[in-house]
Write a protein that holds these residues in place. Sequence first.
Motif, PDB file in Angstrom:
ATOM      1  N   MET A 186       0.839  -1.211   0.000  1.00 53.06           N
ATOM      2  CA  MET A 186       0.000   0.000   0.000  1.00 53.06           C
ATOM      3  C   MET A 186       0.873   1.261   0.000  1.00 53.06           C
ATOM      4  O   MET A 186       0.519   2.266  -0.628  1.00 53.06           O
ATOM      5  CB  MET A 186      -0.959   0.001   1.188  1.00 53.06           C
ATOM      6  CG  MET A 186      -0.357   0.159   2.548  1.00 53.06           C
ATOM      7  SD  MET A 186      -1.629   0.148   3.855  1.00 53.06           S
ATOM      8  CE  MET A 186      -0.608   0.485   5.306  1.00 53.06           C
ATOM      9  N   THR A 187       2.015   1.215   0.672  1.00 57.41           N
ATOM     10  CA  THR A 187       2.873   2.404   0.716  1.00 57.41           C
ATOM     11  C   THR A 187       3.656   2.610  -0.577  1.00 57.41           C
ATOM     12  O   THR A 187       4.184   3.706  -0.808  1.00 57.41           O
ATOM     13  CB  THR A 187       3.846   2.342   1.902  1.00 57.41           C
ATOM     14  OG1 THR A 187       4.632   1.149   1.833  1.00 57.41           O
ATOM     15  CG2 THR A 187       3.106   2.395   3.222  1.00 57.41           C
ATOM     16  N   ALA A 188       3.740   1.595  -1.422  1.00 56.74           N
ATOM     17  CA  ALA A 188       4.331   1.798  -2.750  1.00 56.74           C
ATOM     18  C   ALA A 188       3.556   2.882  -3.491  1.00 56.74           C
ATOM     19  O   ALA A 188       4.137   3.733  -4.182  1.00 56.74           O
ATOM     20  CB  ALA A 188       4.326   0.495  -3.542  1.00 56.74           C
ATOM     21  N   LYS A 189       2.241   2.869  -3.311  1.00 54.35           N
ATOM     22  CA  LYS A 189       1.410   3.895  -3.939  1.00 54.35           C
ATOM     23  C   LYS A 189       1.551   5.243  -3.225  1.00 54.35           C
ATOM     24  O   LYS A 189       1.384   6.297  -3.839  1.00 54.35           O
ATOM     25  CB  LYS A 189      -0.048   3.440  -3.952  1.00 54.35           C
ATOM     26  CG  LYS A 189      -0.327   2.330  -4.962  1.00 54.35           C
ATOM     27  CD  LYS A 189      -0.120   2.823  -6.374  1.00 54.35           C
ATOM     28  CE  LYS A 189      -0.431   1.787  -7.442  1.00 54.35           C
ATOM     29  NZ  LYS A 189       0.625   0.772  -7.581  1.00 54.35           N
ATOM     30  N   THR A 190       1.851   5.235  -1.932  1.00 55.54           N
ATOM     31  CA  THR A 190       2.128   6.490  -1.229  1.00 55.54           C
ATOM     32  C   THR A 190       3.386   7.133  -1.795  1.00 55.54           C
ATOM     33  O   THR A 190       3.462   8.360  -1.955  1.00 55.54           O
ATOM     34  CB  THR A 190       2.296   6.240   0.283  1.00 55.54           C
ATOM     35  OG1 THR A 190       1.064   5.730   0.816  1.00 55.54           O
ATOM     36  CG2 THR A 190       2.654   7.524   1.024  1.00 55.54           C
TER      37      THR A 190
END
Length: 260
Positions: A156-160
């Motif tokens: 999910m933090t890859a997209k952040t």
Amino acid sequence: MENDDYFEDEEFSPIRSLLGLLTFSTILPINVFTSIEYMTKLTWCWPFLHIFIGILAAVCGYVSIEFLHLNSFFTAAIVYAFLMIITGYNHLDGVMDMADGVMVHGPPEKKIRIMKDPSVGAGGVATLFLVASLTIAGLYSILDYNFIFGIIICEMTAKTSLLTTALLSKPLTPGIGSYFMKETTVSNYLVSTLIIAVIALLLGNFVGLMGVIGAIVSGLLIAVIARRNFVLANGDVLGMSNEVGRLFSLLFMSVVLFYL
């Protein structure tokens, strides 16, 4: 990622736009399409959609360890392969293209031309290998600490990381990447990142929060590199940010897990 004809033009619908984002970034058989303008209005929700992808990857890792009795390294490789396949290798071309553009000597115009060239150079191939192998090593590290929730957090933090780069970059037009950048504002970025940070805290306490910080650092780094080399940024830059963001999230979590 430069052809907008892939999307159908229609009235804006939040649900349809979210499903369109999921269709755009995965191979899940949702087959919901919407115009690029409407789909990117909810760009700030992209990390939340990939919580679901992260959960699927974590289940894959859990089954590999608990039921197939595979070691952490083999499981890490399987999890990475699963993430790449389910996302349709969506950002790997961005890694190679941006790397090729950065490696070549010359003014921004020449670097952009090389980045947009369909052929791939040695720099692109080598960078993809490094990012992939280091990401597998990062997954191996968190699995060795039995921190399987780290799989959800890093996805999910890859997209952040991608949103951080989008916020800090000037878009190269035309191109799909420019729509994502134009729709990433300070307000919706802060809301998205704050919610993701809360979710990461719930999943992994301080370790999870460090995963978010790692992704933000990655997004900032890629934005700076892109600005210095290209001045402007496109979808390839965002793709690089996504993949490096996953890696940096794993790196930051691994360092904290060692000291806890």
